[in-house]
Enzyme design. Sequence first.
Site, PDB file in Angstrom:
ATOM      1  N   ALA A   1     110.714  14.011 -19.964  1.00  0.00           N
ATOM      2  CA  ALA A   1     110.251  13.338 -20.681  1.00  0.00           C
ATOM      3  C   ALA A   1     109.897  14.202 -21.479  1.00  0.00           C
ATOM      4  CB  ALA A   1     109.660  12.886 -20.561  1.00  0.00           C
ATOM      5  N   GLY A   2     109.820  16.150 -21.477  1.00  0.00           N
ATOM      6  CA  GLY A   2     108.997  16.221 -22.387  1.00  0.00           C
ATOM      7  C   GLY A   2     107.708  16.681 -22.234  1.00  0.00           C
TER       8      GLY A   2
ATOM      9  N   ASP B   1     107.460  26.162 -21.540  1.00  0.00           N
ATOM     10  CA  ASP B   1     106.750  25.727 -19.933  1.00  0.00           C
ATOM     11  C   ASP B   1     106.015  25.874 -19.164  1.00  0.00           C
ATOM     12  OD1 ASP B   1     107.716  23.637 -22.176  1.00  0.00           O
ATOM     13  OD2 ASP B   1     109.328  22.770 -21.149  1.00  0.00           O
TER      14      ASP B   1
ATOM     15  N   GLY C   1     107.112  19.115 -19.414  1.00  0.00           N
ATOM     16  CA  GLY C   1     107.455  20.100 -18.977  1.00  0.00           C
ATOM     17  C   GLY C   1     106.926  20.003 -17.134  1.00  0.00           C
ATOM     18  N   SER C   2     107.505  19.050 -16.980  1.00  0.00           N
ATOM     19  CA  SER C   2     107.904  18.507 -15.297  1.00  0.00           C
ATOM     20  C   SER C   2     108.324  19.640 -13.831  1.00  0.00           C
ATOM     21  CB  SER C   2     107.976  17.209 -15.219  1.00  0.00           C
ATOM     22  OG  SER C   2     109.090  17.504 -15.236  1.00  0.00           O
ATOM     23  N   SER C   3     109.404  20.329 -14.819  1.00  0.00           N
ATOM     24  CA  SER C   3     110.931  21.185 -14.411  1.00  0.00           C
ATOM     25  C   SER C   3     109.253  22.335 -13.908  1.00  0.00           C
ATOM     26  CB  SER C   3     111.970  21.106 -14.624  1.00  0.00           C
ATOM     27  OG  SER C   3     111.763  21.905 -16.256  1.00  0.00           O
ATOM     28  N   ALA C   4     109.102  22.620 -15.297  1.00  0.00           N
ATOM     29  CA  ALA C   4     108.719  24.005 -15.171  1.00  0.00           C
ATOM     30  C   ALA C   4     107.176  23.603 -13.693  1.00  0.00           C
ATOM     31  CB  ALA C   4     107.687  24.749 -16.200  1.00  0.00           C
ATOM     32  N   ALA C   5     106.084  22.656 -15.091  1.00  0.00           N
ATOM     33  CA  ALA C   5     105.560  22.661 -13.060  1.00  0.00           C
ATOM     34  C   ALA C   5     105.639  22.992 -11.670  1.00  0.00           C
ATOM     35  CB  ALA C   5     104.576  21.313 -14.135  1.00  0.00           C
TER      36      ALA C   5
ATOM     37  N   PRO D   1     106.753  12.155 -15.539  1.00  0.00           N
ATOM     38  CA  PRO D   1     107.810  11.571 -15.594  1.00  0.00           C
ATOM     39  C   PRO D   1     108.689  12.780 -15.209  1.00  0.00           C
ATOM     40  CG  PRO D   1     107.030  10.388 -17.738  1.00  0.00           C
ATOM     41  CD  PRO D   1     105.574  11.633 -16.985  1.00  0.00           C
TER      42      PRO D   1
HETATM   43  C1  MEV Z   1     111.285  22.093 -24.526  1.00  0.00           C
HETATM   44  O1  MEV Z   1     109.592  21.766 -23.874  1.00  0.00           O
HETATM   45  C2  MEV Z   1     110.514  22.377 -25.700  1.00  0.00           C
HETATM   46  C3  MEV Z   1     111.635  23.711 -26.301  1.00  0.00           C
HETATM   47  O2  MEV Z   1     111.457  24.212 -27.396  1.00  0.00           O
HETATM   48  C4  MEV Z   1     112.747  24.541 -25.506  1.00  0.00           C
HETATM   49  C5  MEV Z   1     112.100  25.388 -24.681  1.00  0.00           C
HETATM   50  O3  MEV Z   1     110.887  26.103 -25.690  1.00  0.00           O
HETATM   51  O4  MEV Z   1     112.341  26.178 -23.401  1.00  0.00           O
HETATM   52  C6  MEV Z   1     112.890  22.343 -26.815  1.00  0.00           C
END
Ligand code: MEV
Length: 302
Positions: A95-96, A143, A98-102, A92
């Site tokens: 959601a945290g 990410d 890292g989908s945007s970097a992926a 998803p």
């Molecule tokens: C985001 O996946 C992690 C954060 O530490 C932001 C970042 O490192 O760029 C919240």
Amino acid sequence: MTVSARGIGRSKVILLGEHSVVYGQPALAAALGLGVRVRAEQAERPSLAVPAWGVEVGPGEADDLSRVFAALLAEAPPAVRSARLIVDPEVPSRAGLGSSAALAVAMIRALASLSGETLSDDEVERRAGLAETIFHGRASGIDAAVACRGGALRFVRGEPPRSVGCPLLPAVVAQVEPRSPTSEMVALVGRALEAEPDRIGAIFAEIGVLVDSAVSRLEAGDLTGLGGLMGHNHRLLRELGVSTEALDDGCHAALAAGAVGAKLTGAGGGGCLIALAPGCDEAVEAALSPRSLWVRRVLLGS
Ligand code: MEV
């Protein structure tokens, strides 16, 4: 030059160290074994489609995805700047994980492969960093590093990431609720640091110490020790104000089902938790399913 090519970027979880990593502390992250795939095709006009999200954009529009597309096309050789990219996400978004970097890494690799360009990991990461700045503002680069390199990494902002030797880690990742944008959560922690530099700075330093203990535990194969440190990190993230009731409740449920450690992962404010679940991943998944929008058993570090 070929007519069609593919690229992949890995999504990630931060095992310890989110937020403090933005301010120079180390963090420990691992690839999730899931990611984003992109197919690139020669075309008359540039376009980017994500059928699963019902999204189709060109490079000239005002939204972040279009701006990222434009930035990555500008970095690619001229011969592929009118390519069509078709995106297939396995995780998803927002959601945290890292989908945007992926997504950025998969786009960069698909365009490079379409043009016959060979890129080093450092160059893929540099270009992905441009995309992350558009998506998230003050991103640490963690990410993009995992999306590009995979495995498990000890990461310090501005330094080359160090690969951490470890077995694949059985875990359960669960998205327990929608999440606030990363840029907002990073800004929230930034305001807390401005308001209370000593208290928040001390929390960051404590997290940094936990990260280095966690790297040692992981290298020694001590998953119970690692899990304990993750729990400690979660409590410190709660003090930073980035956890929520749903994340705290999900972590308790995972621990009650046998997980050796559980914490929020990523920027927080909702989103995902990660539970380390050697020998009990099915039970942990069953405990988290009723509380989750999305849940998967995964092998971290692949
Ligand atoms: C985001 O996946 C992690 C954060 O530490 C932001 C970042 O490192 O760029 C919240």
